[in-house]
Design a protein around this motif. Sequence first.
Motif: not given
Ligand code: 13P
Length: 328
Positions: A48, A222, A205, A207, A31, A136
């Motif tokens: 992800s 990401t 992001h 989050e 990652h 995401s």
């Molecule tokens: P992504 O799917 O955007 O890579 O996010 C994973 C993640 O854990 C972000 O904190």
Amino acid sequence: MTAQPTNLTGLDLRAEIDRLRKERNAVILAHYYQSPEIQDLADYIGDSLELSKKAAATDAEVIAFCGVKFMAETAKILAPEKIVVLPDLNAGCSLEDACPPEKFKAFREAHPDHIALTYINCSTEVKALSDVIVTSSSAETILAQIPADQKIIFGPDRHLGGYLNRKFDREMLLWPGVCIVHEAFSETELLKLKAQHPGAPVAAHPECPPTIIDHADYVGSTSGILNFAKSFPGDTLIVATEPHIIHQMEKALPHKTFIGAPGADGNCNCNICPYMALNTLEKLYLALRDLKPRIEIEEGLRLQARRSLDKMMEMAAGTIGKGDLGAR
Ligand code: 13P
Ligand code: SF4
């Protein structure tokens, strides 16, 4: 159990990892939040969704997953015939911790007319209790396919859920989990940084809390943030996500400046994911050498969790590589 370091002094870890990767017919998936040294030797780096797809499609016999546990478990759910190793089994996630399966089950039972749209950052048990998983990068595409009058529970990330609610004018019920890393960004410090770099856009992001998202010029996964970094017209970008992703930006665009958004003390170190940081070159070497710690999932549970992941793959078709929640 995490493999215990023996005496590794004098070993050329990169060369040894390379040798073992070939000997074991292994693929190393990493990652963007992994350390630069791990990113630089991975076969594939991604968000992800991209890493899940790579895991499902690989013909390697071993997947060495440099990420967190829910990601390695997703790889095992999608590719049960492979050996999946995670360098450190303690590499968890605050979102997973915030959503114990028994409580999630009770919440679902209290809302029988709601479907569960669930962020991939959760345990296998919670995936098994869900209808559709999102990442995401796929959340927007998937939510757009769900009728406006369908009631939805969204967990475990209340900030991603809140962002989607605002953007799509939905009223999904939100599970109260947060990512401790993105939660730590400070609006006050971000505004100071923006004043020091007038005109520099902010990529965030989803989050992140709304206090950060409100100042973002781009919001996405990401991969989406990385794509934005490759295409924005200026020379300086403020990056409101885990700062290890900046390694890929600096490699791709050495003439541009990327600045990690600050935490409350003005120092972006508090935004390093402590779980991702548990994976090291030493532990990756040991995981490939000993083929442990392995991810194992009971078959009935795996099949149940697979349904909501398959639904994601089906509904997210076309999202791969886009990594995009789009502009606000
Ligand atoms: P992504 O799917 O955007 O890579 O996010 C994973 C993640 O854990 C972000 O904190
Ligand atoms: Fe979990 Fe946050 Fe780390 Fe991502 S950055 S793995 S959401 S704790």
